[in-house]
Design a protein around this motif. Structure first.
Motif, PDB file in Angstrom:
ATOM      1  N   PRO A  52      62.644  38.242  39.473  1.00 15.02           N
ATOM      2  CA  PRO A  52      61.414  38.950  39.845  1.00 15.02           C
ATOM      3  C   PRO A  52      60.534  39.134  38.618  1.00 15.02           C
ATOM      4  CG  PRO A  52      63.258  40.475  39.744  1.00 15.02           C
ATOM      5  CD  PRO A  52      63.838  39.102  39.584  1.00 15.02           C
ATOM      6  N   SER A  53      59.267  38.753  38.730  1.00 17.76           N
ATOM      7  CA  SER A  53      58.382  38.748  37.568  1.00 17.76           C
ATOM      8  C   SER A  53      57.063  39.478  37.799  1.00 17.76           C
ATOM      9  CB  SER A  53      58.088  37.301  37.147  1.00 17.76           C
ATOM     10  OG  SER A  53      59.296  36.596  36.913  1.00 17.76           O
ATOM     11  N   VAL A  54      56.581  39.453  39.030  1.00 17.42           N
ATOM     12  CA  VAL A  54      55.315  40.113  39.362  1.00 17.42           C
ATOM     13  C   VAL A  54      55.553  41.017  40.562  1.00 17.42           C
ATOM     14  CG1 VAL A  54      52.913  39.819  40.062  1.00 17.42           C
ATOM     15  CG2 VAL A  54      53.960  38.172  38.501  1.00 17.42           C
ATOM     16  N   PHE A  55      55.102  42.254  40.444  1.00 19.57           N
ATOM     17  CA  PHE A  55      55.278  43.253  41.498  1.00 19.57           C
ATOM     18  C   PHE A  55      53.897  43.774  41.884  1.00 19.57           C
ATOM     19  CE2 PHE A  55      55.751  47.660  42.834  1.00 19.57           C
ATOM     20  CZ  PHE A  55      56.825  47.620  43.703  1.00 19.57           C
ATOM     21  N   ARG A  56      53.567  43.683  43.165  1.00 15.46           N
ATOM     22  CA  ARG A  56      52.277  44.193  43.648  1.00 15.46           C
ATOM     23  C   ARG A  56      52.547  45.164  44.788  1.00 15.46           C
ATOM     24  NH1 ARG A  56      48.331  39.018  44.431  1.00 15.46           N
ATOM     25  NH2 ARG A  56      49.806  38.622  46.105  1.00 15.46           N
ATOM     26  N   SER A  57      51.973  46.362  44.705  1.00 13.43           N
ATOM     27  CA  SER A  57      52.270  47.361  45.728  1.00 13.43           C
ATOM     28  C   SER A  57      51.091  48.305  45.901  1.00 13.43           C
ATOM     29  CB  SER A  57      53.533  48.138  45.331  1.00 13.43           C
ATOM     30  OG  SER A  57      54.077  48.842  46.424  1.00 13.43           O
ATOM     31  N   GLN A  58      50.981  48.863  47.094  1.00 11.61           N
ATOM     32  CA  GLN A  58      49.868  49.771  47.362  1.00 11.61           C
ATOM     33  C   GLN A  58      50.299  50.932  48.246  1.00 11.61           C
ATOM     34  OE1 GLN A  58      47.039  47.139  49.422  1.00 11.61           O
ATOM     35  NE2 GLN A  58      47.541  48.169  51.339  1.00 11.61           N
ATOM     36  N   THR A  59      49.657  52.063  48.021  1.00 10.11           N
ATOM     37  CA  THR A  59      49.747  53.226  48.904  1.00 10.11           C
ATOM     38  C   THR A  59      48.324  53.584  49.282  1.00 10.11           C
ATOM     39  OG1 THR A  59      51.787  54.053  47.906  1.00 10.11           O
ATOM     40  CG2 THR A  59      50.444  55.626  49.112  1.00 10.11           C
ATOM     41  N   CYS A  60      47.981  53.364  50.535  1.00  7.93           N
ATOM     42  CA  CYS A  60      46.607  53.552  50.987  1.00  7.93           C
ATOM     43  C   CYS A  60      46.595  54.466  52.202  1.00  7.93           C
ATOM     44  CB  CYS A  60      45.970  52.208  51.328  1.00  7.93           C
ATOM     45  SG  CYS A  60      45.862  51.092  49.911  1.00  7.93           S
ATOM     46  N   ASP A  61      46.052  55.656  52.025  1.00  9.79           N
ATOM     47  CA  ASP A  61      46.016  56.658  53.085  1.00  9.79           C
ATOM     48  C   ASP A  61      44.800  56.483  53.981  1.00  9.79           C
ATOM     49  OD1 ASP A  61      48.205  57.738  51.835  1.00  9.79           O
ATOM     50  OD2 ASP A  61      47.100  59.375  50.873  1.00  9.79           O
ATOM     51  N   LYS A  62      44.974  56.877  55.237  1.00 10.75           N
ATOM     52  CA  LYS A  62      43.838  56.914  56.142  1.00 10.75           C
ATOM     53  C   LYS A  62      42.845  57.975  55.680  1.00 10.75           C
ATOM     54  CE  LYS A  62      42.581  57.211  61.042  1.00 10.75           C
ATOM     55  NZ  LYS A  62      43.081  57.346  62.429  1.00 10.75           N
ATOM     56  N   LEU A  63      41.575  57.672  55.787  1.00  8.33           N
ATOM     57  CA  LEU A  63      40.536  58.605  55.364  1.00  8.33           C
ATOM     58  C   LEU A  63      40.629  59.907  56.146  1.00  8.33           C
ATOM     59  CD1 LEU A  63      37.942  59.274  53.786  1.00  8.33           C
ATOM     60  CD2 LEU A  63      36.651  58.212  55.659  1.00  8.33           C
TER      61      LEU A  63
END
Length: 225
Positions: free
Chosen positions: A27-38
């Motif tokens: 594993p070399s690249v990690f992409r992650s998101q936490t996106c809440d509803k407005l």
């Protein structure tokens, strides 16, 4: 034990096990998101007084995942972050933003890209990609509430969970059960406290970079340069 719930999610555990089995190489690249509803009520604006900022409040879960997938002993080389106030400019009085991007560079040739947001229109959008030398694992890149497709005159759509708990309900239950077992049956704690402390330190550094506009660097012992 600090309760980072995503470690108890069945999909994340499956992805972790597949990575551990060598399915995607290193594993070399990690992409992650936490996106809440407005939330138009403005709750999160007032909460920003106490939350520690969007990286500590939102991206802390993604940071913890990065440390889990890369290894808890991973050492941060640098962090940098930028952000905007697209829907809530009043956040700036609390040194916070409603959308932000962060980059965490680790020693050993690994990087993590993080996105956090407070303005999603459809619902909670939390997803992760782990990119390795032989493949990629992706978790929840097309968020869904269930397996129902809605056929309308304008097309076909799926509903997605409206909030964080809607996405991770089962993970919270698993987490509670495993913590209880550790207390009552003396089983090993599933999350080590040192990793949680490291995640908070990284989140705080990202928040500082977001406000200062400066890249923050560390030596190989983890000391700030």
């Amino acid at each position: 034990m600090c309760g980072f719930s995503r470690r108890f999610d069945a999909s994340y555990r499956d992805a972790f096990n597949k990575m551990n089995d060598g399915l995607i190489g290193t594993p070399s690249v990690f992409r992650s998101q936490t996106c809440d509803k407005l939330d138009p009520s403005g709750f999160f604006v007032e909460y920003a007084q106490f939350s520690g900022g969007i990286f500590v409040d939102c991206s802390i879960h993604d940071i913890d995942l990065a440390l889990w997938f890369y290894g808890q002993d991973s050492v941060v080389k640098s962090v940098t972050a930028i952000g905007i106030t697209a829907v809530s400019p009043e956040l700036r009085k609390y040194n916070d933003r409603d959308n932000a991007l962060g980059i965490v560079e680790f020693y050993g040739g690994k990087i993590a890209q993080l996105y956090c947001s407070r303005m999603m229109a459809a619902g909670q959008e939390d997803s992760t990609e782990i990119i390795g030398t032989k493949g990629k694992l992706a978790v929840n890149t097309q968020p869904i509430s269930n397996l129902v497709n809605i056929y309308e005159p304008t097309g076909i759509r799926r509903e997605i969970p409206p909030h964080f708990y809607g996405r991770f309900r089962e993970a919270f239950i698993t987490e509670a059960n495993e913590f209880t077992a550790a207390c009552l049956d003396n089983t090993e704690l599933p999350v080590q406290l040192e990793g949680a402390v490291a995640a908070v330190r990284i989140g705080a550094a990202l928040q500082e970079s977001l406000i200062s506009g400066k890249k923050i660097e560390f030596d190989e012992q983890g000391n700030r340069i």
